[in-house]
Each structure stands twice: as structure tokens, then as C-alpha cells.
Design an enzyme around this catalytic site. Structure first.
Site, mmCIF file in Angstrom:
data_model
loop_
_atom_site.group_PDB
_atom_site.id
_atom_site.type_symbol
_atom_site.label_atom_id
_atom_site.label_comp_id
_atom_site.label_asym_id
_atom_site.label_seq_id
_atom_site.Cartn_x
_atom_site.Cartn_y
_atom_site.Cartn_z
ATOM 1 C CG HIS A 152 8.363 -13.559 -15.428
ATOM 2 N ND1 HIS A 152 7.625 -14.100 -15.112
ATOM 3 C CD2 HIS A 152 8.880 -14.083 -14.296
ATOM 4 C CE1 HIS A 152 8.089 -15.360 -13.693
ATOM 5 N NE2 HIS A 152 8.774 -15.221 -13.170
ATOM 6 C CG ASP A 182 5.333 -15.820 -16.772
ATOM 7 O OD1 ASP A 182 5.697 -14.787 -17.427
ATOM 8 O OD2 ASP A 182 4.802 -16.141 -15.923
ATOM 9 N N GLY A 253 13.712 -16.618 -7.627
ATOM 10 C CA GLY A 253 14.792 -17.460 -8.841
ATOM 11 C C GLY A 253 14.042 -18.954 -8.660
ATOM 12 C CG ASN A 254 12.299 -21.035 -6.542
ATOM 13 O OD1 ASN A 254 12.114 -21.079 -5.379
ATOM 14 N ND2 ASN A 254 12.467 -22.440 -6.604
ATOM 15 C CB SER A 255 11.133 -17.555 -11.878
ATOM 16 O OG SER A 255 10.223 -16.497 -11.032
ATOM 17 C CD GLN A 313 -16.763 -5.750 -24.553
ATOM 18 O OE1 GLN A 313 -17.914 -5.074 -24.430
ATOM 19 N NE2 GLN A 313 -15.599 -5.291 -24.266
#
Length: 515
Positions: A152, A182, A253-255, A313
């Protein structure tokens, strides 16, 4: 007493804290005065305050994390991206929407928390072609410039710039991204002597120290420390959630930044926070190093991630489901429906089967099954332990490749409270009719035509229009079939019976109490 009663207010905390510090200072001063007044006293001498063994132990205790930080900090980078605002699918624009008023704290889990935006919900409207910027963190994993960050952070980026701890900046390119975990891999070309860190081979223990380094609020090179608070966290972020929870403060901002163990190895990649206010409240989530290593290796080799695909499923096995099936433990994943043409269907896996192990390793629940299969390469051969009709057998099959548009769905927590109860007897508060007699219901099973709002069926979430396909593993075509199977289950001593129910959303299994 008054201090304790008032200590919950912000004002009292501000007052009490200086008073406590002053008190400690007074005691310390008094101790020094006594020692100075009686240097030779056996009662008040220095040895009576600090034993030699204690003094040696104190001297051996590390003063902090300075040595660790100086070792790893040069490998941590600030990541700044530019993106054309016209792209409404941008993860950054999604983040901006997440920050709007009216959301609950859990809506603000802040999966995408690494950005600052001009304007916004409370500011002036943005221009359509404005280039907006975002900031996150990352870290080098090789001397030739490969670095890890969050998907992201760089998703849809028009350009990426990284800044090192010494202030040197470089242009980076995106090698590959994986939205499902991510994670993203970026590369700075042209140098082969970048400082780098390694992923840990050890799973951290609850309570172990952890140090996070990153770029919160654009303040590059920020270091925070805490402990590992929990592991295996599922925050509803995706099908492969398995986060490490830490309490080292991480913020916007630590992402994409690293979390280190005391050996200087990366135990996780900072990716999410729980935050009612938008800032750190001591609950952060990291992608485990074990997951990151697998994903990064594929991104480096192929620029994308391919995952094994079973084609079913599934849902968790609850205590009621386990009892109805005769399972000793509520473990494993029960198959709602094998998809046509899938590896599972070709191998003979059927609705109602419970997958209890993959390649001999026990499966806890449906999410663990999804994560385990996803780590295996398409085309690889796997052995599944399947519980069916009271016995366990092993099936061998070759995995397919998870299509990009398809996501392995494991019906987790939100569905567990909607068990669709039994049908067929007045005691359960249901009215039924053969499916063939109800337009649009198909030809198989019985349709729920009426639900008593005070009955057990309503409490379990059964709805008018649901179709019951089988009861206790046997197909039903009319009300008599349903009653017969319920009676047989009760006569055999079971406390619940398993129903296969088709709703507008999906086909699923539900354990229904027979009381």
C-alpha cells in the site's frame, strides 16, 4: 486516597507525576546525606544498600538498545512516492476515505496508514490532475539494492524515492507487489554496497523484545521499542492474516518498516495499527518474517506471487459441528462446496468432508488451511487427511494455481454466529416445502417458507428462502425426509445434526442442536 480517586483525570496525572518525581528526589538526597555522614557505619554503609553481587549484575545489564540500533539503522530507509490522483483505485486514496469521520475504531485498523494528504474531507477539494505524495518505510535486504516495503506504500506509484539514514536519496523501481499480504519489493540500481539486514529464521516468543525503526510522520530514522504482545492475529484484513502483534509504538509512516529482534534480524514488517485516534495506542501488527521471505523470494524471481489452489469453500469446525460429525475435537476445515473442475473436486473431495491435515501437519481451522495451501507451489502434490462418515482417509492431489481474480475464502469469525439451524420439525420453528414446488428454488432439497422469530432456527440465523440440501449427510427432498433424519440423529445419541444449507450467498454447513 484522594490521589487515587483523582488519578484518572488528565489534570490529576499532570499534578501527581511531578509530585512523585520530587518525592523520589528527596529520598535519593536523603540517602546520600546519610551515607556521607556515616562513611564507616556498618548500618548505613554503601555495602548495605548495594551488595557486590548485585552491583556486578547491574554493571553487566545492557544499558539499552544502542548497539543494536547502530547495527541495523543504516539499512532502514524512508520511502516517498508520487502518484497521479486520477487513479481512484489507488490504495492511498482508499486510505484517505478510511480517515473520514463516522467510522468505528475497527474501521480504522489503518492497514494503509503510511500517508499524508493535502486537502481531504475537511479541506479544500483536490484538483483532478494533482500529483499527491505519500511516505512510508522500508529496509534493504541485499547489498545490491533490493528493499522491502508495503504494497500500500507503493501501489500505483508514478515514482518512488528512498532516503537512507545518512540523508542520501535514490530513485527506486517497483519490482513486484502482493496485495494479499501487503508486501512489495523495490530496487535501487547502480550500487552493490548498500547496508542490509536479514529476516529471522526464528518465530518470536510472546514477551520477547522488539525494536521498530521507520519514518513516522516523515521523521526518518525513528526508533521505538516494546515487546511481542501476541501472534497469529487475524484482523480481517485478508485471507492470509497471521499477524504478529507488538506494542512498540508505530504510527503513520512506519508502514513497510522492519521490527527487529535482539540479534538484529527482522521478525516482521510493520503494516497495520489499531487506532481510534489515528496515532499509536500500543497495538501494532507485523507481517511475520516467515511469510515475508516466501513472498519476497517470488517477487524477486517472477515479479508476482503464485499460490497453490485447492478449489473449495470451507468454514471452521465448531463444537456443534464436531459433535454432529463424531469428531473428537473442533479442529479442521469443513468443506462447504468443492468448485467444479477444481483439484479438490477431481480428487473426490465432497461437501461435508473435514480436512484435518495437510502433508501430515494438523490443520487448526479454515484460515490455517488457506494459509498452508497458499504457501505451496501450483502443481505440487499434497496429501490431505479427510474425515468422512466417521473415518479418516488420505487423498493425494496436485494443486492448481490460484487465479488472480479469485481469493481463497475461509468463512471466519463473522459467519460463525450465523449458523443456519435445522428444518423440518415444528419444534425448530420452520415451515418447509419441496424445492420443486417453489419457483426459482431448483429441484434439490427443501425450501424454508416460514421462520418463527422466537424459535431456535431464527436464533441461528435461518432465513426464508434458504434451501436445505441434506441432513446428517443424506439428501432430503421433502419434509418427511428431514424429520426422519433428525429423528435418526437424535436416536443415535447425537446432540446436534449437520445441515447443508444453500442461501443466496453460498452453500454452507451448519450444526443444529437437537434439544
Amino acid at each position: 486516597m484522594n490521589d487515587r480517586a483523582n488519578s484518572d483525570t488528565p489534570t490529576s496525572r499532570k499534578i501527581l507525576r511531578p509530585r512523585r518525581l520530587a518525592l523520589l528526589g528527596t529520598v535519593a538526597a536523603l540517602g546520600v546525606a546519610v551515607l556521607a555522614a556515616s562513611p564507616g557505619s556498618s548500618t548505613f554503609g554503601p555495602s548495605s544498600f548495594i551488595a557486590p553481587a548485585q552491583a556486578a549484575e547491574s554493571a553487566a545489564t545492557p544499558p539499552g538498545f544502542g548497539d543494536l540500533v547502530s547495527k541495523v539503522k543504516p539499512a532502514v530507509i524512508s520511502v516517498r512516492v508520487r502518484i497521479d490522483q486520477d487513479n481512484d483505485k489507488s490504495a492511498m486514496l482508499q486510505q484517505n476515505r478510511m480517515d473520514q469521520d463516522g467510522e468505528t475504531p475497527f474501521d480504522q485498523f489503518s492497514r494503509q496508514f503510511g500517508f499524508r494528504f493535502p486537502g481531504g474531507p475537511n479541506g479544500m477539494p483536490r484538483q483532478r490532475h494533482q500529483m499527491i505524495t505519500g511516505e512510508g518505510s522500508g529496509f534493504f535486504i541485499s547489498a545490491d539494492g533490493y528493499a522491502v516495503t508495503n504494497n500500500h506504500v507503493v501501489d500505483q506509484a508514478a515514482s518512488v524515492q528512498v532516503t537512507m539514514d545518512d540523508g542520501t536519496s535514490y530513485t527506486a523501481r517497483v519490482v513486484g507487489t502482493d496485495p494479499k499480504t501487503d508486501l512489495a519489493l523495490i530496487k535501487v540500481d547502480g550500487k552493490t554496497d548498500f547496508p542490509f539486514v536479514k529476516f529471522s529464521d526464528q518465530k518470536p516468543r510472546i514477551g520477547d523484545w522488539v525494536v521498530a525503526v521507520g519514518n513516522p510522520f516523515g521523521l526518518g530514522g525513528t526508533v521505538t521499542a516494546g515487546i511481542v504482545s501476541a501472534s497469529g492475529r487475524d484482523i480481517g484484513n485478508g485471507p492470509y492474516d497471521d499477524f504478529i502483534q507488538i506494542d512498540a509504538p508505530i504510527n503513520k509512516g512506519n508502514s513497510g518498516g522492519p521490527a527487529f529482534d535482539m540479534s538484529g534480524n527482522v521478525i516482521g514488517v510493520n503494516t497495520a495499527i489499531f487506532s481510534p485516534s489515528g496515532g499509536s495506542v500500543g497495538i501494532g501488527f507485523d507481517i511475520p518474517a516467515s511469510t515475508a521471505k516466501l513472498v519476497v523470494a517470488q517477487l524477486k524471481d517472477k515479479g508476482a506471487v503464485t499460490r497453490g489452489w485447492l478449489g473449495v469453500q470451507v468454514q471452521p469446525v465448531t463444537a456443534d459441528i464436531a459433535d454432529s460429525l463424531g469428531l473428537k475435537e473442533a479442529r479442521g476445515a469443513i468443506v462447504d462446496n468443492p468448485q467444479d473442475g477444481s483439484p479438490a473436486a477431481k480428487a473426490g473431495i465432497a461437501a461435508g468432508d473435514v480436512i484435518t491435515a495437510v502433508n501430515g501437519t494438523a490443520i487448526k481451522d479454515s484460515r490455517e488451511l488457506a494459509r498452508t495451501i497458499a504457501t505451496l507451489a501450483p502443481g505440487s502434490s499434497v496429501k490431505l487427511d479427510v474425515f468422512r462418515n466417521g473415518t479418516t482417509k488420505t487423498l493425494t492431489l496436485a494443486l492448481g494455481e490460484l487465479p488472480n481474480e479469485r481469493q481463497a475464502k475461509a468463512n471466519g469469525g463473522a459467519d460463525q454466529g450465523r449458523e443456519q439451524p435445522s428444518a423440518g420439525t415444528p419444534r425448530l420453528g420452520l415451515g418447509l416445502a419441496p424445492a420443486g414446488e417453489v419457483q426459482g428454488a431448483g429441484q434439490k432439497g427443501v425450501v424454508v417458507t416460514e421462520v418463527d422469530p422466537q424459535g431456535p432456527a431464527a436464533q441461528r440465523g435461518i432465513q426464508t428462502g434458504d434451501v436445505i440440501l441434506n441432513v446428517g449427510g443424506k439428501a432430503v427432498a421433502n419434509v418427511g425426509d428431514v424429520r426422519s433424519e433428525l429423528a435418526e440423529a437424535k436416536a443415535s445419541g447425537k446432540r446436534s445434526v449437520l445441515l447443508q444449507v444453500r442461501s443466496a450467498e453460498a452453500t454452507r454447513f451448519v450444526a443444529v442442536p437437537l434439544a
